[in-house]
Scaffold this motif. Structure first.
Motif, PDB file in Angstrom:
ATOM      1  N   VAL A 142      30.449  40.164  42.761  1.00 41.32           N
ATOM      2  CA  VAL A 142      29.202  39.443  42.466  1.00 41.32           C
ATOM      3  C   VAL A 142      28.629  38.875  43.770  1.00 41.32           C
ATOM      4  O   VAL A 142      27.444  39.030  44.073  1.00 41.32           O
ATOM      5  N   GLY A 143      29.505  38.263  44.576  1.00 38.24           N
ATOM      6  CA  GLY A 143      29.057  37.664  45.831  1.00 38.24           C
ATOM      7  C   GLY A 143      28.491  38.678  46.811  1.00 38.24           C
ATOM      8  O   GLY A 143      27.516  38.402  47.520  1.00 38.24           O
ATOM      9  N   LEU A 144      29.095  39.865  46.841  1.00 35.14           N
ATOM     10  CA  LEU A 144      28.672  40.904  47.795  1.00 35.14           C
ATOM     11  C   LEU A 144      27.591  41.818  47.215  1.00 35.14           C
ATOM     12  O   LEU A 144      27.059  42.674  47.915  1.00 35.14           O
ATOM     13  N   GLY A 145      27.303  41.659  45.904  1.00 31.40           N
ATOM     14  CA  GLY A 145      26.312  42.527  45.264  1.00 31.40           C
ATOM     15  C   GLY A 145      26.793  43.956  45.069  1.00 31.40           C
ATOM     16  O   GLY A 145      26.002  44.894  45.120  1.00 31.40           O
ATOM     17  N   LEU A 146      28.108  44.120  44.846  1.00 28.90           N
ATOM     18  CA  LEU A 146      28.672  45.470  44.693  1.00 28.90           C
ATOM     19  C   LEU A 146      28.912  45.816  43.230  1.00 28.90           C
ATOM     20  O   LEU A 146      29.406  44.982  42.469  1.00 28.90           O
ATOM     21  N   PRO A 147      28.604  47.048  42.823  1.00 28.56           N
ATOM     22  CA  PRO A 147      28.983  47.469  41.473  1.00 28.56           C
ATOM     23  C   PRO A 147      30.497  47.581  41.350  1.00 28.56           C
ATOM     24  O   PRO A 147      31.169  48.014  42.289  1.00 28.56           O
ATOM     25  N   LEU A 148      31.001  47.178  40.188  1.00 31.47           N
ATOM     26  CA  LEU A 148      32.448  47.162  39.942  1.00 31.47           C
ATOM     27  C   LEU A 148      32.770  47.977  38.689  1.00 31.47           C
ATOM     28  O   LEU A 148      32.175  47.750  37.637  1.00 31.47           O
ATOM     29  N   VAL A 149      33.712  48.892  38.824  1.00 32.67           N
ATOM     30  CA  VAL A 149      34.288  49.559  37.653  1.00 32.67           C
ATOM     31  C   VAL A 149      35.658  48.926  37.442  1.00 32.67           C
ATOM     32  O   VAL A 149      36.527  49.017  38.316  1.00 32.67           O
ATOM     33  N   ALA A 150      35.842  48.249  36.317  1.00 26.32           N
ATOM     34  CA  ALA A 150      37.116  47.583  36.020  1.00 26.32           C
ATOM     35  C   ALA A 150      37.835  48.384  34.941  1.00 26.32           C
ATOM     36  O   ALA A 150      37.250  48.697  33.900  1.00 26.32           O
ATOM     37  N   ALA A 151      39.091  48.727  35.202  1.00 30.87           N
ATOM     38  CA  ALA A 151      39.841  49.568  34.264  1.00 30.87           C
ATOM     39  C   ALA A 151      41.217  48.968  34.023  1.00 30.87           C
ATOM     40  O   ALA A 151      41.867  48.511  34.960  1.00 30.87           O
ATOM     41  N   ALA A 152      41.647  48.978  32.757  1.00 28.93           N
ATOM     42  CA  ALA A 152      42.958  48.418  32.428  1.00 28.93           C
ATOM     43  C   ALA A 152      43.574  49.195  31.265  1.00 28.93           C
ATOM     44  O   ALA A 152      42.861  49.677  30.380  1.00 28.93           O
ATOM     45  N   ALA A 153      44.900  49.296  31.287  1.00 26.87           N
ATOM     46  CA  ALA A 153      45.607  49.992  30.211  1.00 26.87           C
ATOM     47  C   ALA A 153      46.881  49.244  29.892  1.00 26.87           C
ATOM     48  O   ALA A 153      47.594  48.792  30.792  1.00 26.87           O
ATOM     49  N   ILE A 154      47.147  49.099  28.608  1.00 29.14           N
ATOM     50  CA  ILE A 154      48.378  48.436  28.173  1.00 29.14           C
ATOM     51  C   ILE A 154      48.815  49.078  26.857  1.00 29.14           C
ATOM     52  O   ILE A 154      47.968  49.363  26.002  1.00 29.14           O
ATOM     53  N   GLN A 155      50.110  49.332  26.727  1.00 28.95           N
ATOM     54  CA  GLN A 155      50.645  49.994  25.524  1.00 28.95           C
ATOM     55  C   GLN A 155      49.855  51.275  25.210  1.00 28.95           C
ATOM     56  O   GLN A 155      49.881  52.203  26.005  1.00 28.95           O
ATOM     57  N   PHE A 156      49.070  51.285  24.124  1.00 25.55           N
ATOM     58  CA  PHE A 156      48.261  52.468  23.808  1.00 25.55           C
ATOM     59  C   PHE A 156      46.758  52.178  23.918  1.00 25.55           C
ATOM     60  O   PHE A 156      45.942  52.976  23.478  1.00 25.55           O
ATOM     61  N   GLN A 157      46.418  51.012  24.478  1.00 21.12           N
ATOM     62  CA  GLN A 157      45.012  50.593  24.525  1.00 21.12           C
ATOM     63  C   GLN A 157      44.489  50.621  25.961  1.00 21.12           C
ATOM     64  O   GLN A 157      45.178  50.174  26.878  1.00 21.12           O
ATOM     65  N   GLY A 158      43.265  51.094  26.106  1.00 23.39           N
ATOM     66  CA  GLY A 158      42.677  51.082  27.432  1.00 23.39           C
ATOM     67  C   GLY A 158      41.231  50.619  27.385  1.00 23.39           C
ATOM     68  O   GLY A 158      40.563  50.743  26.347  1.00 23.39           O
ATOM     69  N   GLN A 159      40.757  50.056  28.472  1.00 19.17           N
ATOM     70  CA  GLN A 159      39.355  49.663  28.548  1.00 19.17           C
ATOM     71  C   GLN A 159      38.815  49.903  29.949  1.00 19.17           C
ATOM     72  O   GLN A 159      39.518  49.730  30.944  1.00 19.17           O
ATOM     73  N   VAL A 160      37.575  50.355  29.993  1.00 19.11           N
ATOM     74  CA  VAL A 160      36.904  50.610  31.266  1.00 19.11           C
ATOM     75  C   VAL A 160      35.487  50.085  31.152  1.00 19.11           C
ATOM     76  O   VAL A 160      34.781  50.389  30.186  1.00 19.11           O
ATOM     77  N   GLY A 161      35.071  49.289  32.114  1.00 19.52           N
ATOM     78  CA  GLY A 161      33.707  48.761  32.090  1.00 19.52           C
ATOM     79  C   GLY A 161      33.078  48.832  33.460  1.00 19.52           C
ATOM     80  O   GLY A 161      33.764  48.817  34.480  1.00 19.52           O
ATOM     81  N   MET A 162      31.762  48.918  33.444  1.00 24.25           N
ATOM     82  CA  MET A 162      31.008  48.930  34.699  1.00 24.25           C
ATOM     83  C   MET A 162      30.191  47.635  34.747  1.00 24.25           C
ATOM     84  O   MET A 162      29.507  47.297  33.781  1.00 24.25           O
ATOM     85  N   PHE A 163      30.304  46.919  35.845  1.00 24.07           N
ATOM     86  CA  PHE A 163      29.623  45.632  35.978  1.00 24.07           C
ATOM     87  C   PHE A 163      28.789  45.640  37.257  1.00 24.07           C
ATOM     88  O   PHE A 163      29.275  46.029  38.320  1.00 24.07           O
ATOM     89  N   ARG A 164      27.552  45.241  37.096  1.00 27.65           N
ATOM     90  CA  ARG A 164      26.645  45.233  38.242  1.00 27.65           C
ATOM     91  C   ARG A 164      25.907  43.896  38.196  1.00 27.65           C
ATOM     92  O   ARG A 164      25.039  43.712  37.364  1.00 27.65           O
ATOM     93  N   ALA A 165      26.294  42.979  39.031  1.00 29.16           N
ATOM     94  CA  ALA A 165      25.679  41.651  39.130  1.00 29.16           C
ATOM     95  C   ALA A 165      25.844  40.828  37.841  1.00 29.16           C
ATOM     96  O   ALA A 165      26.653  39.923  37.766  1.00 29.16           O
ATOM     97  N   LYS A 166      25.098  41.161  36.813  1.00 27.21           N
ATOM     98  CA  LYS A 166      25.100  40.359  35.593  1.00 27.21           C
ATOM     99  C   LYS A 166      24.906  41.257  34.392  1.00 27.21           C
ATOM    100  O   LYS A 166      23.942  42.028  34.410  1.00 27.21           O
ATOM    101  N   PRO A 167      25.711  41.248  33.347  1.00 32.23           N
ATOM    102  CA  PRO A 167      26.922  40.439  33.217  1.00 32.23           C
ATOM    103  C   PRO A 167      28.001  40.910  34.197  1.00 32.23           C
ATOM    104  O   PRO A 167      28.021  42.076  34.587  1.00 32.23           O
TER     105      PRO A 167
END
Ligand SMILES: [Zn+2]
Length: 248
Positions: A142-167
């Motif tokens: 957020v501070g640097l103005g960089l797009p972020l792809v956040a990815a996480a996996a646990i057990q059998f569940q996974g989530q991936v999101g793309m965040f650009r400034a806001k939200p």
């Protein structure tokens, strides 16, 4: 940024895609991506980005290889036990594609060093395994103005999101986890093939964002259930009180 004859041959199956073409391939060459975590997610992200011809790749991970990593981290082999993951992952990427400039940072990213480590990149992919790191990375993005792809996996569940400034990622998880640096994987387990699925999806999101393919995925979280074999996606609302992005 031009492509040599050798690069044109290497990326031929990309360039023939109307959505990519020579223009898209040059965008990939011009991109500089920081990958946080050379773990299960990183083991899918790093080969995908190096193979795709992302021009600059920085791999940040302060861990060393453990035998219990090998079921989900095919960047490493049995003989690598005890060696630094960032360095091994960088060597893997260099062996795969000599046209990619790869840098390894064998250090743990946190709120004190995140902006320094991430500055100068064009996109960040976070495949780390704990909330404290993910929130520190999100704040820095957020501070640097960089797009972020956040990815996480646990057990059998996974989530991936793309965040650009806001939200931002913090709008999604809130402030409760800043001090939570435990490795949930070791307690709860994770299926190796799931981390690869989520990592591949994260790489796809990043590549499509760099090239400009399809609808902008910013603010959207994709959730995968590896038992039911279903994907769904939700829109993350911006938190008006978010301490990271509300003033951005
Ligand atoms: Zn936010």
């Amino acid at each position: 940024m031009s492509l040599s004859d050798e690069e044109l041959e290497r990326y031929a199956r990309h360039i023939v895609l109307p959505q990519v073409g020579g223009v898209g391939q040059r965008k990939l060459k011009g991109a500089s991506v920081a990958v946080i975590g050379a773990g299960g997610v990183g083991s899918a992200v790093i080969p995908a980005l190096a193979g795709a011809g992302v021009g600059k790749l920085t791999i940040i991970d302060g861990d060393v290889v453990e035998i219990a990593n090998l079921h989900r981290q095919p960047l490493f082999g049995e003989a690598d036990e005890g060696k630094a993951k960032a360095q091994l992952a960088a060597e893997f990427a260099k062996r795969l594609n000599r046209f990619v400039a790869v840098t390894s940072k064998p250090e743990r990213i946190d709120s004190a060093n995140a902006e320094r480590l991430l500055a100068g990149h064009s996109l960040v992919i976070d495949g780390s395994d704990n909330f404290a790191t993910r929130l520190a990375v999100s704040n820095a993005c957020v501070g640097l103005g960089l797009p972020l792809v956040a990815a996480a996996a646990i057990q059998f569940q996974g989530q991936v999101g793309m965040f650009r400034a806001k939200p931002c990622y913090r709008c999604f998880v809130g402030d409760a986890f800043d001090a939570d640096d435990c490795d949930n994987c070791s307690e709860l387990g994770v299926l190796g093939a799931l981390t690869a699925t989520i990592g591949s999806f994260a790489a796809l999101l990043a590549i499509n964002a760099i090239v400009g393919i399809g609808e902008d995925q910013s603010g959207r979280l994709h959730l995968f259930d590896g038992e039911k074999f279903s994907w769904r996606s939700i829109r993350i609302p911006a938190d008006p009180a978010c301490k990271a992005c509300s003033s951005a």
